[in-house]
Design a protein around this motif. Structure first.
Motif, mmCIF file in Angstrom:
data_model
loop_
_atom_site.group_PDB
_atom_site.id
_atom_site.type_symbol
_atom_site.label_atom_id
_atom_site.label_comp_id
_atom_site.label_asym_id
_atom_site.label_seq_id
_atom_site.Cartn_x
_atom_site.Cartn_y
_atom_site.Cartn_z
ATOM 1 N N ARG A 43 -30.709 -104.950 67.609
ATOM 2 C CA ARG A 43 -29.867 -105.860 68.362
ATOM 3 C C ARG A 43 -29.808 -105.910 69.794
ATOM 4 O O ARG A 43 -30.206 -107.096 70.321
ATOM 5 C CB ARG A 43 -28.393 -105.877 67.703
ATOM 6 N N LEU A 76 -31.997 -110.113 61.045
ATOM 7 C CA LEU A 76 -31.294 -109.790 62.392
ATOM 8 C C LEU A 76 -31.938 -110.857 63.611
ATOM 9 O O LEU A 76 -31.174 -111.323 64.192
ATOM 10 C CB LEU A 76 -31.742 -108.374 63.038
ATOM 11 N N CYS A 80 -29.380 -113.098 65.505
ATOM 12 C CA CYS A 80 -29.225 -112.893 66.810
ATOM 13 C C CYS A 80 -29.835 -113.776 67.888
ATOM 14 O O CYS A 80 -29.189 -113.957 68.928
ATOM 15 C CB CYS A 80 -29.492 -111.434 67.126
#
Length: 92
Positions: A43, A76, A80
């Motif tokens: 992240r 992800l 994100c």
């Protein structure tokens, strides 16, 4: 025996991604076992601008070997990257 809990369902069960980075994790969730890269590090790499698996492999090592983590990494990135781009536009 002491049990450690994690907020939210595990990624592999939910298919919806992990809790937001702002939530406190009580144990690390590994996004890439081959390289030992945590979800938090992935992240953070996405927040710094990684937008592809190749970018992640270069930035933090995730996805650089067997490819078993690629579905999670794609998830992800999809979760994100749009949030980060939205923040960048609003701060400009």
């Amino acid at each position: 025996m002491t049990s450690v809990t994690r907020r939210g369902p595990p990624v592999w069960l939910s298919g919806l991604g992990a809790p937001n980075l702002g939530e406190e994790d009580t144990q690390p969730m590994y996004a890439c076992l081959c390289e030992g890269v945590s979800e938090r590090k992935v992240r953070a790499a996405i927040a710094r601008g990684a937008r592809t698996i190749d970018d992640l492999a270069e930035e933090c090592g995730a996805g650089a070997r067997c490819g078993g983590c690629w579905p999670m990494l794609d998830e992800l990135i999809a979760e994100c990257a749009p949030l980060n781009e939205q923040r960048e536009r609003s701060s400009a």
